[in-house]
Structures are given as structure tokens and as C-alpha cells.
Design a protein around this motif. Structure first.
Motif, PDB file in Angstrom:
ATOM      1  N   ALA A 131       0.835  -1.202   0.000  1.00  0.00           N
ATOM      2  CA  ALA A 131       0.000   0.000   0.000  1.00  0.00           C
ATOM      3  C   ALA A 131       0.867   1.248   0.000  1.00  0.00           C
ATOM      4  O   ALA A 131       0.567   2.230  -0.683  1.00  0.00           O
ATOM      5  CB  ALA A 131      -0.927  -0.009   1.211  1.00  0.00           C
ATOM      6  N   MET A 132       1.958   1.207   0.757  1.00  0.00           N
ATOM      7  CA  MET A 132       2.872   2.350   0.806  1.00  0.00           C
ATOM      8  C   MET A 132       3.535   2.573  -0.543  1.00  0.00           C
ATOM      9  O   MET A 132       3.720   3.709  -0.983  1.00  0.00           O
ATOM     10  CB  MET A 132       3.922   2.122   1.886  1.00  0.00           C
ATOM     11  N   ARG A 133       3.886   1.483  -1.236  1.00  0.00           N
ATOM     12  CA  ARG A 133       4.491   1.603  -2.572  1.00  0.00           C
ATOM     13  C   ARG A 133       3.501   2.223  -3.549  1.00  0.00           C
ATOM     14  O   ARG A 133       3.865   3.062  -4.381  1.00  0.00           O
ATOM     15  CB  ARG A 133       4.959   0.232  -3.066  1.00  0.00           C
ATOM     16  N   ARG A 134       2.239   1.824  -3.456  1.00  0.00           N
ATOM     17  CA  ARG A 134       1.229   2.376  -4.353  1.00  0.00           C
ATOM     18  C   ARG A 134       1.037   3.866  -4.109  1.00  0.00           C
ATOM     19  O   ARG A 134       0.900   4.649  -5.053  1.00  0.00           O
ATOM     20  CB  ARG A 134      -0.105   1.639  -4.148  1.00  0.00           C
ATOM     21  N   ARG A 135       1.031   4.228  -2.836  1.00  0.00           N
ATOM     22  CA  ARG A 135       0.865   5.648  -2.524  1.00  0.00           C
ATOM     23  C   ARG A 135       2.045   6.461  -3.039  1.00  0.00           C
ATOM     24  O   ARG A 135       1.879   7.559  -3.561  1.00  0.00           O
ATOM     25  CB  ARG A 135       0.709   5.828  -1.012  1.00  0.00           C
ATOM     26  N   ALA A 136       3.242   5.921  -2.876  1.00  0.00           N
ATOM     27  CA  ALA A 136       4.434   6.622  -3.345  1.00  0.00           C
ATOM     28  C   ALA A 136       4.393   6.778  -4.861  1.00  0.00           C
ATOM     29  O   ALA A 136       4.761   7.829  -5.405  1.00  0.00           O
ATOM     30  CB  ALA A 136       5.681   5.855  -2.924  1.00  0.00           C
ATOM     31  N   LEU A 137       3.953   5.732  -5.558  1.00  0.00           N
ATOM     32  CA  LEU A 137       3.855   5.782  -7.018  1.00  0.00           C
ATOM     33  C   LEU A 137       2.834   6.816  -7.455  1.00  0.00           C
ATOM     34  O   LEU A 137       3.085   7.612  -8.379  1.00  0.00           O
ATOM     35  CB  LEU A 137       3.480   4.408  -7.562  1.00  0.00           C
ATOM     36  N   ARG A 138       1.670   6.841  -6.791  1.00  0.00           N
ATOM     37  CA  ARG A 138       0.643   7.818  -7.131  1.00  0.00           C
ATOM     38  C   ARG A 138       1.152   9.236  -6.900  1.00  0.00           C
ATOM     39  O   ARG A 138       0.884  10.144  -7.676  1.00  0.00           O
ATOM     40  CB  ARG A 138      -0.620   7.561  -6.308  1.00  0.00           C
ATOM     41  N   SER A 139       1.890   9.409  -5.809  1.00  0.00           N
ATOM     42  CA  SER A 139       2.433  10.730  -5.490  1.00  0.00           C
ATOM     43  C   SER A 139       3.425  11.172  -6.561  1.00  0.00           C
ATOM     44  O   SER A 139       3.420  12.327  -6.992  1.00  0.00           O
ATOM     45  CB  SER A 139       3.112  10.683  -4.114  1.00  0.00           C
ATOM     46  N   ARG A 140       4.279  10.246  -7.017  1.00  0.00           N
ATOM     47  CA  ARG A 140       5.273  10.580  -8.038  1.00  0.00           C
ATOM     48  C   ARG A 140       4.594  10.928  -9.353  1.00  0.00           C
ATOM     49  O   ARG A 140       4.976  11.893 -10.035  1.00  0.00           O
ATOM     50  CB  ARG A 140       6.223   9.398  -8.236  1.00  0.00           C
ATOM     51  N   ILE A 141       3.575  10.151  -9.720  1.00  0.00           N
ATOM     52  CA  ILE A 141       2.862  10.413 -10.969  1.00  0.00           C
ATOM     53  C   ILE A 141       2.193  11.777 -10.924  1.00  0.00           C
ATOM     54  O   ILE A 141       2.209  12.540 -11.895  1.00  0.00           O
ATOM     55  CB  ILE A 141       1.815   9.315 -11.218  1.00  0.00           C
ATOM     56  N   THR A 142       1.604  12.084  -9.753  1.00  0.00           N
ATOM     57  CA  THR A 142       0.939  13.393  -9.611  1.00  0.00           C
ATOM     58  C   THR A 142       1.927  14.543  -9.782  1.00  0.00           C
ATOM     59  O   THR A 142       1.635  15.534 -10.435  1.00  0.00           O
ATOM     60  CB  THR A 142       0.258  13.484  -8.224  1.00  0.00           C
ATOM     61  N   ARG A 143       3.113  14.405  -9.185  1.00  0.00           N
ATOM     62  CA  ARG A 143       4.119  15.454  -9.304  1.00  0.00           C
ATOM     63  C   ARG A 143       4.579  15.625 -10.744  1.00  0.00           C
ATOM     64  O   ARG A 143       4.794  16.738 -11.217  1.00  0.00           O
ATOM     65  CB  ARG A 143       5.319  15.140  -8.404  1.00  0.00           C
ATOM     66  N   GLU A 144       4.738  14.501 -11.446  1.00  0.00           N
ATOM     67  CA  GLU A 144       5.207  14.559 -12.840  1.00  0.00           C
ATOM     68  C   GLU A 144       4.162  15.190 -13.742  1.00  0.00           C
ATOM     69  O   GLU A 144       4.497  15.903 -14.686  1.00  0.00           O
ATOM     70  CB  GLU A 144       5.562  13.152 -13.311  1.00  0.00           C
ATOM     71  N   VAL A 145       2.888  14.900 -13.448  1.00  0.00           N
ATOM     72  CA  VAL A 145       1.811  15.486 -14.262  1.00  0.00           C
ATOM     73  C   VAL A 145       1.703  16.988 -13.996  1.00  0.00           C
ATOM     74  O   VAL A 145       1.545  17.786 -14.892  1.00  0.00           O
ATOM     75  CB  VAL A 145       0.466  14.791 -13.927  1.00  0.00           C
TER      76      VAL A 145
END
Length: 214
Positions: free
Chosen positions: A200-214
Motif C-alpha cells: 500500500a505504501m508503494r502504491r501511494r508513493a507511485l501515485r504521489s510521483r505520478i501526480t508530481r510529474e503530471v
């Protein structure tokens, strides 16, 4: 959704948006926020809004170690001090969990309440209420991540069978066997919880990274 990592850690949860997504009114969403906050899965901003709390896996391991020590002491009291467990309480516990085994509940985080009631009742049967009080305080602290343990049908089925195995050993006065089964049971729970919480923590980190890149 929180436990599956569908929101970023620290992300403000929009009540209206989630209500629309789930096609419900805002009232049950608001009630869910309050419940998740009580279970420490959500934290609150100073303005009253809610966000996803971070998971501390190191703290989790320490608390599981304490939980195991408390419950093992409850079982081993009969061996170390010649104190018998409350047999009527054990028989009632066995009957309750035989019913759960025949009709298992749906897999979701709410099973944690039933699971906690088993472990508290088991420890109470040892006769040491001071141990019970400490276990209940530990349960409050680990509940936010322990909910990850019961998100699949196989974990509920397995945990139920393990509960009954522990009780059967105590009823047969096989104290070392009951202790071994409890140790394996709690160890398996920690392994599952750590794996799913980390995911779950990995998924949250991935979502956070994608949001920053967008």
C-alpha cells in the motif's frame, strides 16, 4: 480504498468527490472518515479535514513483539504457576468460532473486531486481567495496520482454523502446543500485514510521483 493505497499519504480526502465516486450521500462518507480516524488510518488537519496517515513498520514490529509476549504469558501461566484456564470460557470461545467457521464473514477490515475479541477473551481466560488491559491498549495501536490482515477470504478461513486449534490445545491441557500454535498464528499475521502494508505504501508513493510529474 485507504488500505489498498488508492490515496497518497498526506492527501486531503474530498468528502463530496468520494461520495460521488461511491454513489452515496456525504453522510456515510463523513461517518467513514470518523471511523478511520479513530482507527488511526486517517489523521486530521487543523481545519478539521482528513488525510491518509503514514504507516510505521518498525513500530508495528515492536508492538507485535509485545502482543506476542502478553498472549504467550497468558497461555504459559498454567504451566509456570499451576493456574488453570477458565474452561467454561474456553468452551464458549470454541463454540463461537465453530459458528464463524461454518459461516465466515465477508473479507474486509471489519473482521479485525471479531479477531481482537478472540484474543482478548483467550487472554482473559488465563485469569490475569492486568495482562488483558495491556493487550487492549496494544490492540488500539496496531489496529490501523492489522486491518490489512483480513482483506482476503483465505486469511479469514486460515485465522479461524488457527483460533480453534489454539483453543483445542488448551482444552486438552497441551500448554506447549497451544503456545506454539499461538506463536505461529501471530507470526503469520505479522508477515501478511507487513507485506500488504508495504505494498500500500508503494502504491501511494507511485501515485504521489505520478501526480508530481503530471
Amino acid at each position: 480504498m485507504v488500505m489498498l493505497g488508492e490515496f497518497q499519504t498526506g492527501q486531503r480526502l474530498a468528502e463530496e468527490q468520494i461520495a460521488e465516486q461511491l454513489e452515496v450521500s456525504r453522510t456515510p462518507v463523513r461517518e467513514a472518515f470518523v471511523r478511520l480516524h479513530a482507527d488511526r488510518l486517517l489523521s486530521r488537519f487543523s481545519d478539521g479535514g482528513y488525510f491518509v496517515a503514514e504507516i510505521d513498520l518498525i513500530d508495528l514490529r515492536d508492538l507485535y513483539e509485545l502482543r506476542l509476549a502478553l498472549e504467550l504469558q497468558g497461555i504459559n501461566r498454567a504451566r509456570e504457576f499451576g493456574i488453570d484456564h477458565d474452561r467454561a470460557a474456553l468452551l464458549a470461545l470454541r463454540k463461537e468460532w465453530q459458528a464463524v467457521q461454518k459461516s465466515p464473514p465477508e473479507p474486509d477490515g471489519s473482521f479485525i473486531e471479531l479477531d481482537e475479541s478472540f484474543h482478548v477473551a483467550l487472554l482473559r481466560a488465563s485469569g490475569n486481567l492486568a495482562l488483558v488491559e495491556v493487550l487492549e491498549s496494544v490492540n488500539v495501536r496496531i489496529r490501523p495496520v492489522r486491518t490489512y490482515d483480513f482483506l482476503s477470504e483465505d486469511r479469514i478461513v486460515t485465522s479461524t482454523a488457527e483460533h480453534l486449534g489454539i483453543v483445542e490445545a488448551l482444552l486438552d491441557h497441551q500448554i506447549p502446543l497451544a503456545a506454539d500454535r499461538l506463536r505461529e498464528h501471530i507470526g503469520a499475521s505479522l508477515e501478511v500485514v507487513e507485506e500488504r502494508a508495504a505494498e500500500a505504501m508503494r502504491r501511494r508513493a507511485l501515485r504521489s510521483r505520478i501526480t508530481r510529474e503530471v
